[in-house]
Write a protein that holds these residues in place. Structure first.
Motif, PDB file in Angstrom:
ATOM      1  N   LEU A  46       0.831  -1.203   0.000  1.00  0.00           N
ATOM      2  CA  LEU A  46       0.000   0.000   0.000  1.00  0.00           C
ATOM      3  C   LEU A  46       0.865   1.251   0.000  1.00  0.00           C
ATOM      4  CD1 LEU A  46      -2.759   1.400   0.228  1.00  0.00           C
ATOM      5  CD2 LEU A  46      -2.549   1.191   2.710  1.00  0.00           C
ATOM      6  N   ILE A  47       1.886   1.276   0.840  1.00  0.00           N
ATOM      7  CA  ILE A  47       2.794   2.434   0.891  1.00  0.00           C
ATOM      8  C   ILE A  47       3.494   2.626  -0.449  1.00  0.00           C
ATOM      9  CG2 ILE A  47       4.923   3.305   1.954  1.00  0.00           C
ATOM     10  CD1 ILE A  47       3.928   1.916   4.570  1.00  0.00           C
ATOM     11  N   LEU A  48       3.980   1.531  -1.030  1.00  0.00           N
ATOM     12  CA  LEU A  48       4.649   1.634  -2.332  1.00  0.00           C
ATOM     13  C   LEU A  48       3.684   2.080  -3.429  1.00  0.00           C
ATOM     14  CD1 LEU A  48       6.927  -1.524  -2.168  1.00  0.00           C
ATOM     15  CD2 LEU A  48       7.653   0.865  -2.073  1.00  0.00           C
ATOM     16  N   SER A  49       2.433   1.656  -3.343  1.00  0.00           N
ATOM     17  CA  SER A  49       1.432   2.080  -4.330  1.00  0.00           C
ATOM     18  C   SER A  49       1.139   3.564  -4.210  1.00  0.00           C
ATOM     19  CB  SER A  49       0.137   1.280  -4.149  1.00  0.00           C
ATOM     20  OG  SER A  49       0.365  -0.082  -4.429  1.00  0.00           O
ATOM     21  N   VAL A  50       1.083   4.071  -2.998  1.00  0.00           N
ATOM     22  CA  VAL A  50       0.846   5.510  -2.795  1.00  0.00           C
ATOM     23  C   VAL A  50       2.040   6.318  -3.291  1.00  0.00           C
ATOM     24  CG1 VAL A  50       0.575   7.304  -1.026  1.00  0.00           C
ATOM     25  CG2 VAL A  50      -0.777   5.189  -0.891  1.00  0.00           C
ATOM     26  N   ILE A  51       3.253   5.872  -2.948  1.00  0.00           N
ATOM     27  CA  ILE A  51       4.468   6.591  -3.361  1.00  0.00           C
ATOM     28  C   ILE A  51       4.609   6.635  -4.878  1.00  0.00           C
ATOM     29  CG2 ILE A  51       7.001   6.473  -3.344  1.00  0.00           C
ATOM     30  CD1 ILE A  51       6.792   5.439  -0.463  1.00  0.00           C
ATOM     31  N   TRP A  56       2.557   0.703  -8.617  1.00  0.00           N
ATOM     32  CA  TRP A  56       2.965  -0.522  -7.930  1.00  0.00           C
ATOM     33  C   TRP A  56       1.823  -1.536  -7.808  1.00  0.00           C
ATOM     34  CZ3 TRP A  56       7.688  -2.147  -6.993  1.00  0.00           C
ATOM     35  CH2 TRP A  56       7.864  -3.231  -6.142  1.00  0.00           C
ATOM     36  N   ILE A  57       0.589  -1.148  -8.078  1.00  0.00           N
ATOM     37  CA  ILE A  57      -0.569  -2.019  -7.895  1.00  0.00           C
ATOM     38  C   ILE A  57      -0.466  -3.327  -8.700  1.00  0.00           C
ATOM     39  CG2 ILE A  57      -3.066  -2.204  -8.236  1.00  0.00           C
ATOM     40  CD1 ILE A  57      -3.263   0.718  -7.309  1.00  0.00           C
ATOM     41  N   PRO A  58      -0.051  -3.324  -9.968  1.00  0.00           N
ATOM     42  CA  PRO A  58       0.092  -4.610 -10.679  1.00  0.00           C
ATOM     43  C   PRO A  58       1.099  -5.550 -10.011  1.00  0.00           C
ATOM     44  CG  PRO A  58       0.091  -2.809 -12.243  1.00  0.00           C
ATOM     45  CD  PRO A  58       0.156  -2.190 -10.880  1.00  0.00           C
ATOM     46  N   VAL A  59       2.189  -4.989  -9.502  1.00  0.00           N
ATOM     47  CA  VAL A  59       3.184  -5.812  -8.796  1.00  0.00           C
ATOM     48  C   VAL A  59       2.549  -6.402  -7.538  1.00  0.00           C
ATOM     49  CG1 VAL A  59       5.404  -5.789  -7.604  1.00  0.00           C
ATOM     50  CG2 VAL A  59       5.081  -4.429  -9.691  1.00  0.00           C
ATOM     51  N   TRP A  60       1.778  -5.582  -6.824  1.00  0.00           N
ATOM     52  CA  TRP A  60       1.094  -6.028  -5.611  1.00  0.00           C
ATOM     53  C   TRP A  60       0.169  -7.203  -5.915  1.00  0.00           C
ATOM     54  CZ3 TRP A  60      -2.247  -2.086  -2.337  1.00  0.00           C
ATOM     55  CH2 TRP A  60      -2.692  -2.701  -1.174  1.00  0.00           C
ATOM     56  N   LEU A  61      -0.605  -7.082  -6.988  1.00  0.00           N
ATOM     57  CA  LEU A  61      -1.527  -8.162  -7.354  1.00  0.00           C
ATOM     58  C   LEU A  61      -0.782  -9.450  -7.712  1.00  0.00           C
ATOM     59  CD1 LEU A  61      -4.140  -6.154  -9.435  1.00  0.00           C
ATOM     60  CD2 LEU A  61      -4.459  -7.176  -7.172  1.00  0.00           C
ATOM     61  N   ILE A  62       0.297  -9.307  -8.458  1.00  0.00           N
ATOM     62  CA  ILE A  62       1.092 -10.486  -8.817  1.00  0.00           C
ATOM     63  C   ILE A  62       1.655 -11.144  -7.561  1.00  0.00           C
ATOM     64  CG2 ILE A  62       3.225 -11.249  -9.943  1.00  0.00           C
ATOM     65  CD1 ILE A  62       2.611  -9.075 -12.107  1.00  0.00           C
TER      66      ILE A  62
END
Length: 87
Positions: A46-51, A56-62
Motif C-alpha cells: 500500500l505504501i509503495l502504491s501511494v508513493i 505498484w498495484i500490478p506488482v502487488w496483485l502479482i
C-alpha cells in the motif's frame, strides 16, 4: 492395524510434507492441517502504491497471487491410510 500404527502413518505423512516445506498449523489424533508460504505484506505494498501513484498495484496483485499460503489437510481413514486434500 492398530491405532498406534495409524498414528504412525499420519506422523510419517506429516514429516514428508514438512520436508517439502510445509509447517503444521494444527493437528489432532486423526487429522493435520499444514501450510506453506507466508502471504503478502499488504501495508508495504500500500505504501509503495501511494508513493508510485498506483504504478505498484500490478506488482502487488502479482505478489498476492504468487505468494498466497497453500494449505493441505492430512486425514486418516478407518484403514489407517493417509488422505491428502489441497484446500
Amino acid at each position: 492395524m492398530g491405532e498406534i500404527e495409524h498414528r504412525r502413518n499420519l506422523a510419517t505423512a506429516i514429516a514428508r510434507e514438512v520436508a517439502a516445506g510445509y509447517r503444521v498449523e494444527s493437528q489432532a489424533d486423526s487429522q493435520a492441517v499444514l501450510v506453506k508460504g507466508k502471504g503478502t505484506t499488504h501495508i508495504l505494498h500500500l505504501i509503495l502504491s501511494v508513493i508510485t501513484a498506483g504504478l505498484w498495484i500490478p506488482v502487488w496483485l502479482i505478489m498476492y497471487f504468487v505468494s498466497r499460503p497453500k494449505r493441505i489437510i492430512l486425514t486418516l481413514d478407518e484403514f489407517g491410510n493417509t488422505l491428502r486434500q489441497d484446500v
